[in-house]
Structures are given as C-alpha cells and as structure tokens.
Design a protein around this motif. Sequence first.
Motif, mmCIF file in Angstrom:
data_model
loop_
_atom_site.group_PDB
_atom_site.id
_atom_site.type_symbol
_atom_site.label_atom_id
_atom_site.label_comp_id
_atom_site.label_asym_id
_atom_site.label_seq_id
_atom_site.Cartn_x
_atom_site.Cartn_y
_atom_site.Cartn_z
ATOM 1 N N ASP A 23 0.752 -1.300 0.111
ATOM 2 C CA ASP A 23 -0.094 -0.042 -0.133
ATOM 3 C C ASP A 23 0.938 1.304 0.112
ATOM 4 O O ASP A 23 2.018 1.151 0.671
ATOM 5 C CB ASP A 23 -0.923 -0.171 1.191
ATOM 6 N N SER A 24 0.437 2.201 -0.845
ATOM 7 C CA SER A 24 1.317 3.495 -0.687
ATOM 8 C C SER A 24 0.664 4.830 -0.481
ATOM 9 O O SER A 24 1.259 5.689 -0.187
ATOM 10 C CB SER A 24 1.846 3.641 -2.294
ATOM 11 N N ASP A 25 -0.926 4.506 -0.375
ATOM 12 C CA ASP A 25 -1.381 5.623 0.073
ATOM 13 C C ASP A 25 -2.209 5.697 1.399
ATOM 14 O O ASP A 25 -3.232 6.374 1.665
ATOM 15 C CB ASP A 25 -2.261 6.075 -1.068
ATOM 16 N N ASP A 27 -4.676 3.487 2.696
ATOM 17 C CA ASP A 27 -5.867 3.054 2.744
ATOM 18 C C ASP A 27 -6.235 1.542 2.988
ATOM 19 O O ASP A 27 -7.095 0.896 2.874
ATOM 20 C CB ASP A 27 -6.637 3.418 1.434
ATOM 21 N N ILE A 29 -5.042 -0.927 1.548
ATOM 22 C CA ILE A 29 -4.979 -1.759 0.210
ATOM 23 C C ILE A 29 -3.905 -1.700 -0.734
ATOM 24 O O ILE A 29 -3.462 -0.414 -1.012
ATOM 25 C CB ILE A 29 -6.277 -1.430 -0.550
ATOM 26 N N GLY A 30 -3.537 -2.397 -1.116
ATOM 27 C CA GLY A 30 -2.008 -2.477 -2.202
ATOM 28 C C GLY A 30 -2.499 -1.622 -3.319
ATOM 29 O O GLY A 30 -3.647 -1.563 -3.845
ATOM 30 N N ASP A 31 -1.595 -1.217 -4.191
ATOM 31 C CA ASP A 31 -1.666 -0.205 -5.115
ATOM 32 C C ASP A 31 -0.406 -0.410 -6.236
ATOM 33 O O ASP A 31 0.474 -0.890 -5.671
ATOM 34 C CB ASP A 31 -2.207 1.283 -4.894
ATOM 35 N N ILE A 76 -8.567 2.876 -6.611
ATOM 36 C CA ILE A 76 -7.728 2.368 -5.378
ATOM 37 C C ILE A 76 -6.500 2.066 -5.649
ATOM 38 O O ILE A 76 -5.271 1.950 -4.892
ATOM 39 C CB ILE A 76 -8.507 1.246 -4.607
HETATM 40 MG MG MG Z 1 -3.514 1.996 -1.322
#
Ligand code: MG
Length: 531
Positions: A23-25, A27, A29-31, A76
């Motif tokens: 996850d980078s942001d 949330d 959840i990975g992205d 996302i």
């Molecule tokens: Mg994310």
Amino acid sequence: MSDTHPWWERGVVYQIYPRSFQDSDGDGIGDLPGIERRLDHVAALGVDAIWLSPIFPSPMKDFGYDVADYCGIAPIFGDLAAFDRLCAAVHARGLRLILDFVPNHSSDQHPWFQDSRSSRDHPRRDWYIWRDAAPDGGPPNNWISDFGGSAWEWDAATGQYYLHAFLKEQPDLNWRNPGLRAAMMDVLRFWFDRGVDGFRIDVLWHIVKDEGFPDNPLNPAWTPDRTERDRVLQLHSTDQPEAHAISADFRALADAYGDRVLIGEIFLPNDRHARWYGTLERPQVHLPFNFQLIENGWDARILHRLIADYQASLPPHGWPNWVIGSHDAPRIAARVGEAQARVAAVLLLTLRGTPTFYQGDELAIGEVPIPPDRVCDPQDLRQPGLGIGRDRSRTPMPWDASPYAGFSTVEPWLPLNPDWPTRNVAAQDRDPASMLSLVRRLLALRRAHEALSVGAMTLLDGDGDVLAYERRVGSERLLVALNLGSVAATFPVPADAELGEVLLSTHPAHGADGKLAADEALIVLLKGKHR
Ligand code: MG
Ligand code: GLC
C-alpha cells in the motif's frame, strides 16, 4: 545459451495480488505505486515476469474479477499514468509484465451490461446471455454457478434470465456475438499497444456455452461436503469447440505483436487440457495453466505418476508449466508444512516447464486464520463451512517488523500472517537458512544451469517417499532428489552416471553421499562414468 527457447519457456512467472503487495497511500489496500516501490524485491528474487491479478475499475464484488471498464485502472490501485510508470519500471529491470484478462464475464456495472439489460431491443442486448424462463417460470436449465446457486438471474424489467457462471454481479458475456468479440479484441490491442508482454486469461475454458443450453448431467460422485458447483458436470457450459477457435484468435493477435505470452486458466483432464495448445498450424494459448500440483496429494508416487502422465499428454509443440500456489488455492506451506514447502519450492523450480510462483510463498507463509467478521471472499461467504475460503492466501505481504509489517500505515484489508513480526522479507533477507534465501539460490541456480530450465527431464524410480529426476542439456546433467517423507532415505542415480558436486540443498551444505535427510531436497551435478 541457445536462442531457440522464448523467454516464457525459460522464465519464471511471479504472481502479484495487487491488493496485498504494498500500500502506498494509507488506505490499507495495495496499489500500483506500491508495487513499483517493491520491484527491487521481485528483481532480487530472480524471476522473469510479473503477472498482476486484475487492476481494472471494478465494484470489487469478486475483487477485480468483476471488471467495469477493461481499459482503465481502478482508482484504489492508481490510474493509467501510474500503470505506465509501473510498466516502464518493470521493463527497466529486464522483467516482463503480464495482465489478467477476464473475458468470460464483466461486472454488472459495466456500461455494456447496463445497455444490455436496458431493453430487449438494445443493440447490445445480445452481448450477454439472455434466455426466457422455463415453462414453470424457473431458470432455463440446471446450470450451477461456481460460487453456488443457479447460474441464472431473473431480470424483472425485461422478463428474461441472464447467465452468470460466477456471481450474479458477474454476467457472462456472449462470445457468439461478433460485436462483443471485436470489442474484446480491441481491449487486448489497447494493452499490447501500451507495452504489456502478455495476458493470463481468466477461466478461458468457460467462454462459450452449448448453443442449445441443455441441462448439465448430474455428477454421480457428488457428496454434500463438496461445493454446489460439483453437483453437475459442466459438460455443456464449458470447453466448447467454438472456445478453441477464439483462443486461436487471441493467439494470432498476440503473435502479430511478437514475443508475447498467453496463459490460459483451464481446469480439465489431461486429454482435453492439451487441446488448448491448439495445433502447430493454428496454435492457441502458449501455456494452459497446469494446476495438478495443487489438485493432488503431496505424495511421491502420486507426483511421479502425474508428472509422467502430464508430460505424455502434451502435444509435440506444447511447452509444459507448473503452478503450486495462487490467490485461489490454499498456501502450499499450509498444505504440506514448512519443511515440505522448501521441498515443494525445489520441485516447482526444477520441473521441466514454466513455473508460476505466488507472492508470499517465498516466505513460506502458512495458514492465516481469518476471523469470521473479516471474511471477504464471496465464494466463502456464499458457501460457508466448506473450508474453501480464498482470503487466507490473499493476505498482505509482510515486509518488515514495523507496524502493519511495512505493508501499510493502517490496518490492512485482510489480516497479516500471525507470525509476521518474524516471518517477513527483512528478517528472511538476513537469514541464509530462510525460505527467501533458498528461493533466491534456486532461481540463481536455474539461471546458471540451462538444464534446469530447458533441459530434458527423465523421471527416475525412487523408493517410498523419494521423487527423483534428471535434467539434461548437452553434456550437462543434474539430478534433483526430493524426500517427501520425514525419515532419511536414499535416492536413485542413473546407471551411467556418478554423483558430483552438490549444487543446492534445503539443508546445511554437505557432500553427495547418496542420502537424503528427512524433508531434504537436493540438486547434484552428475558426471558420466569413465570405463
Ligand atoms: Mg493503497
Ligand atoms: C478465476 C479467478 C478467481 C475468480 C474467478 C471468476 O478462477 O482466478 O479468482 O473468482 O475466475 O473470475
């Protein structure tokens, strides 16, 4: 190295489940930017290609396998610019990028389905599969969704049923319609033009159904502990001749782009499975996924037989492939235990054929308990109690011992493996005896010894729990010996050879003495016998 083998025959595919890589942001959840940030890990492993499970806009009822726009990126995960950056970063490391193509069904939120269900006269009505009710008002036939229940959903507004092989939010597309076919070929062109190196094609054997929609035969072997889907044999709803023609069209398009790969998700017995390679003149997918290591017991005799039968079933132009884990299957270390997961890694990466390696298996992540209130998998939610939950293999990658394992700055969408404070990439990176170190050594060895990737393979007759085979190219000969049991054993050596240097063991370094410790796998050089 000879050039007669394309990259996808020599190479190893690494499957990334984007929701759970990085996850980078914040949330949970990975992205895509997260994946880009972690590419060093993938490159350092020594794999050749990355396959990403779906990253397209989706209501996520089936976690991306319900696509609402085939030519976009789910917010996302990022956007097209983030995709282009990732694609360039992958290529800059000499890796290839494979996307997931989901042709059998779209999301019910896809504009095509919105059009299709808007009226019986809409030009896109026929892009999906609509049928009148049976005389009693019930569904048109007895087909069962793979996730349980009837495969037909009533649409009151237009007074017909539509077909869905999976969730009702995943209506099946009608590949007999030329307009739909053309639109989907354009989807492949869109991504090929953007530089992707291939596609993994979701449930490829499902895409065409018998035109007469006859009932499927009942499965005499069904018992209540099995999924509802298995009540019938999917004789008329899958593996139709017309689907093979479409598969060949996909291949012709891929070949027009050159050097691309198509991997088809196919679950069928060997004889019908092999047909998905097509013929030399009219080839189909390069690699029909082979799931037999997942579907069969972890037993040396069973493996010996299935490897032999699979090899014998391949057409002369058909390159083999092997899968041992995925976002759908239980974790290999949960199935066979950690010690045998190391043996399994040696098997997967030394059998003849392209391996697909699933994210997290390089850490030997095992069983991850999912509390009932955190179950997400729709298949599990619809058929609880069968132990078929897929969440346990979709949990986030544990990167280090920082909060949330370095995966995210917040509680992730699924729980981490309970042992993440010690079972993570950073910890295993420091430990030469770790699974991660073993997988890196295996992949480096595979690259250094062509016999392990493209060499011929001969199964040897081992006793009891021992599985052994020779890999050979030119004058180079390697022996792979696996002890699937928990007591020490001996392994067979070909009559015309003697043992040379041990190149790799799952155990601390030792010389070749013809013995395998409990749970040990070995790769040994063979020398020709001098007379
Ligand atoms: Mg994310
Ligand atoms: C494939 C996918 C699985 C998905 C299903 C429906 O089997 O691997 O995750 O649920 O197709 O698209």
